[in-house]
Scaffold this motif. Structure first.
Motif, PDB file in Angstrom:
ATOM      1  N   GLY D 159      45.441  64.627   5.773  1.00 51.30           N
ATOM      2  CA  GLY D 159      44.517  65.273   6.706  1.00 51.30           C
ATOM      3  C   GLY D 159      44.198  64.417   7.920  1.00 51.30           C
ATOM      4  O   GLY D 159      43.118  64.537   8.519  1.00 51.30           O
ATOM      5  N   ALA D 160      45.130  63.537   8.302  1.00 49.71           N
ATOM      6  CA  ALA D 160      44.848  62.611   9.407  1.00 49.71           C
ATOM      7  C   ALA D 160      44.664  63.360  10.718  1.00 49.71           C
ATOM      8  O   ALA D 160      45.423  64.282  11.045  1.00 49.71           O
ATOM      9  N   GLU D 161      43.650  62.962  11.462  1.00 48.39           N
ATOM     10  CA  GLU D 161      43.340  63.569  12.754  1.00 48.39           C
ATOM     11  C   GLU D 161      43.761  62.676  13.911  1.00 48.39           C
ATOM     12  O   GLU D 161      43.709  63.078  15.072  1.00 48.39           O
ATOM     13  N   LEU D 162      44.117  61.461  13.599  1.00 52.51           N
ATOM     14  CA  LEU D 162      44.399  60.465  14.638  1.00 52.51           C
ATOM     15  C   LEU D 162      45.510  59.539  14.156  1.00 52.51           C
ATOM     16  O   LEU D 162      45.517  59.126  12.991  1.00 52.51           O
ATOM     17  N   ILE D 163      46.445  59.248  15.052  1.00 53.60           N
ATOM     18  CA  ILE D 163      47.459  58.217  14.788  1.00 53.60           C
ATOM     19  C   ILE D 163      47.236  57.086  15.776  1.00 53.60           C
ATOM     20  O   ILE D 163      47.159  57.322  16.987  1.00 53.60           O
ATOM     21  N   VAL D 164      47.099  55.870  15.276  1.00 58.72           N
ATOM     22  CA  VAL D 164      46.935  54.704  16.145  1.00 58.72           C
ATOM     23  C   VAL D 164      48.187  53.850  16.079  1.00 58.72           C
ATOM     24  O   VAL D 164      48.566  53.394  14.988  1.00 58.72           O
ATOM     25  N   LEU D 165      48.815  53.660  17.214  1.00 56.26           N
ATOM     26  CA  LEU D 165      50.003  52.807  17.278  1.00 56.26           C
ATOM     27  C   LEU D 165      49.550  51.378  17.565  1.00 56.26           C
ATOM     28  O   LEU D 165      49.275  51.015  18.707  1.00 56.26           O
ATOM     29  N   ALA D 166      49.438  50.607  16.504  1.00 56.33           N
ATOM     30  CA  ALA D 166      48.903  49.252  16.597  1.00 56.33           C
ATOM     31  C   ALA D 166      50.054  48.273  16.762  1.00 56.33           C
ATOM     32  O   ALA D 166      50.330  47.475  15.890  1.00 56.33           O
ATOM     33  N   ARG D 167      50.672  48.323  17.931  1.00 57.54           N
ATOM     34  CA  ARG D 167      51.890  47.574  18.236  1.00 57.54           C
ATOM     35  C   ARG D 167      53.050  48.046  17.366  1.00 57.54           C
ATOM     36  O   ARG D 167      53.798  47.242  16.812  1.00 57.54           O
TER      37      ARG D 167
END
Lengths: 280, 280, 280, 280
Positions: D159-167
């Motif tokens: 149910g993820a609402e956000l993807i963070v590309l942390a490098r």
């Protein structure tokens, strides 16, 4: 080829740099970085040299001592990038400790953490994760002498050259401060000399300042008063609560403390009375 | 006792600092400030020394030239705090010109403004107020050669060592750039290399950046491309129009340009290929 | 279409924004900018609205007063961009005065300088250049009452709404501070609450701080203690003398004071007890 | 009493704030924070309100939807401080991932990390320490479709609402970018639009910039081009190598990314075409 760091502090007079560089030339050294400062107020001269030197560093110690005598000063000779044996002390908040251990692990801080010491047991998992040995030394007013004796035992047993107070919330005794003078770094959670003492973020909030900061300094016998090594700040607004200021402040604290420890460990911070000379 | 500034640039090798300081020791000089940098990428070495010297500075020129030959490099020897003869060029906006003239008047900038030159007549009252002679050189594409000849005449007649483009809105010819290479400082109204070319604040606004800046750089034949001397920035928000960004940006521009001119005039900026070494 | 600014301060409770915007809707207004803040500590609510309004602004005054009564608060209604009549006071240093006059001339500061007042005659040429009338009011301890009476006469005769202390070096009487409370802005040459009182740059130098700053604040009866409007800082190093710190500090002072005056003149600064709410 | 956040984006016109606050008044709500912005360039209006509401939040959804229709816009209604379900992606460098997990643990970031995904297995111990589930999805050009399908499966399952590309060092497909538009945040290791593409610290070093920075932005189909959320910078000098710049830059990257994620999770970032509106 090995690299060395030479840090000199002495009364200012002509010929110091020439003498120091002459010694390096004589030993086949090549200077890779050098900074100096003569303080017109105190008449003291400060010099830091990094150099590549062929052969054994030990052979330099004699001539360096001779030069120090000649200039009536003090010269530190160390191998460059040698990890400084360090005891980190904390209480319950983890942001500074976590950052120091993380940066050490990443090769960003030339220290070796010989022990994490705390008057609580809460930070142990962090130390465990980073593989740093942890000692819980309970502290109360009536056992301060024992607690400090235990701390000094750890410092001696592990050969620690530096104590970092990473938001350690107890006051060290004047004896300990004196004994480790110039080797204890504290992070104060305000932009000193503003807001000394307890609850600086609440004080900053009450005063309505538009910028908050943190200060890393050597510990002297006067609390919150030793020579300042590094400071940094962040803008804030009226809309932030004291708790918000604290959250922002913690980010400032950890970066200020990390810079101060890095510069100290690399021999870039020299004492100049109640001030410091920093060659970043 | 007179003070001098020595600026050296040469291939890196052992013994340079020792040689330079030896020369000063031999002439009874005392170093008051010194900074150096060896660039591992290019193999160049850079040194700036300020020193007090008894007696005649002229007597140093021979030995300094000899040392420069020996190190296969270039050494500038000048009197410290000597005002650098400067032509300031502007067009219609006044913020940079006003600030440079104000700071010069206050003793904050070691320059002597030998002429203010503009392709308009609008800035004359400011120059008059600060007692700087003003020449209006009308500029159009078909009289560029005459205009530049007139400018070079002024540079030569007044002995100007530095041209500052204080928001001068015309492009200088490659010949002029080449002839005065390293002696023309421009302020670009963006944080280079972002937003080159025209209307950078509109570009910054359109791109929605959260920080704007300005860049002072030496002028090379490629517009907006020469070695960067100094940059600074200020935070902005979505709520600001391009015109607001410009108003904030003008404050950044004038402080960046003033710092760059000060550091250049004090011999603190050394060219290192397409980069600079700045000893602030 | 004319633009207005509404600034409201009142006890917090539901319905305030709805009431205020209802009034604007009823008069055909369109909000172009709005900011608000409820202080959980003091229970006060602050609102600033800019709006375009068709027809006569005067017609709004009655309903606005009625709303203020209803909310038990205070609402300022003014025409947007109306130049605030301002008396600027200085002593001998010119950097703040020069900058304010320059920015006003450039259309960057919505003030009208009704008089420059100084206890010296040195700043007169600057005021003359910018076309601002100048009055020299000699000051000494035994004629403080006359001097302040003369100042208040000027304030009243010129209809001044704001007094800016642009490095004015005399202390105003408690009576004057009280009478003009919230309408006198001072620039203090340090990052308050550090280094209050005289010679702050020398104090900062002696303490070895790594960052210096300046503070614009409303003047209260306690010297260097009124609500802070704006602060800014610049990094410094051990190598700078107290005089160097002062030169750098002057640049910080003038930009901090200019921002504070701009925000005050635009109705963006609201008093919140000993703090301010700033809607930049 | 529960707290809600309302975020509105719609064409600007009179009455919007009045309508929105009227709805809150009708439901007994009390506004605790509110910010708005009307963009004169695009004619769009943006509003974020935090309010305490008695009773069931669900009862508001209908009236909110009705208001959105009326204003021809979009309104998000969410519970305040609800942790946003987030997938963090990394490759081999750990500084951004470590900081996000640390800040989440400390209650400084209102996110719930439903999975850490990496194309390597190196970051697993960090995820383990912070109790975040970890999935290694090997990536190569010929299995990009499978890798992205696996990723989207995780996003949907958790149910993820956000993807963070942390490098995260791989380029996402246009399809994925499009599908999650406005819900993928990337940290770019330069001050965009400078130094796009690979090795920005080397580029910054070669160009000799005096300030480096980092940029958090929403990911669009054009690499390094989406709407900017936050940027920050740090001063550097000629003496720093590209590796030094990288070490300093990593500190800037992690604080910029953490701020962007915090503001996004709190509903403080609204899309405005190719720009963002940020209500910090």
């Amino acid at each position: 080829m090995p690299s060395i760091v030479l840090s000199l502090s002495c009364p200012d007079r002509p010929g110091i740099v020439h003498g120091m560089t002459g010694l390096l030339v004589a030993h086949g050294g090549n200077i890779t970085e050098s900074q100096q400062y003569g303080d017109p107020d105190t008449g003291r001269f400060f010099l830091r040299i990094e150099a590549d030197i062929p052969g054994d560093i030990g052979a330099l110690q004699g001539p360096v001592d001779e030069l120090a005598r000649q200039f009536d000063g003090h010269i530190d000779l160390t191998e460059a990038n040698r990890p400084i044996k360090t005891v980190i002390m904390g209480s319950t908040t983890s942001h500074c400790l976590t950052d120091l251990l993380y940066l050490q692990r990443m090769g960003r801080l030339p220290i070796e953490v010989t022990r994490v010491v705390s008057n609580h047991d809460r930070l142990r998992p962090i130390a465990d994760f980073y593989g740093a040995p942890y000692t819980h030394i309970p502290f109360s007013k009536d056992r301060r002498a024992e607690a400090e004796a235990e701390l000094m035992g750890i410092v001696e047993d592990t050969g620690a050259e530096l104590i970092v107070l990473a938001r350690y919330m107890q006051v060290l005794s004047p004896e300990l401060c004196h004994r480790m003078a110039g080797s204890i770094i504290n992070i104060h959670h305000s932009f000193l000399p503003s807001f000394k003492g307890a609850r600086p973020y609440q004080q900053a909030h009450d005063r309505g300042v538009k910028i908050i900061g943190a200060t890393a300094h050597y510990v002297s016998e006067d609390l919150d008063e030793g020579p300042i090594i590094e400071q940094d700040v962040e803008r804030v607004s009226h809309a932030l609560s004291a708790a918000d200021l604290q959250a922002i402040g913690e980010n400032v604290e950890r970066r200020v403390l990390a810079r101060a420890v890095k510069w100290h460990a690399e021999g870039r911070v020299l004492r100049n009375g109640e001030r410091t000379v920093v060659f970043p």
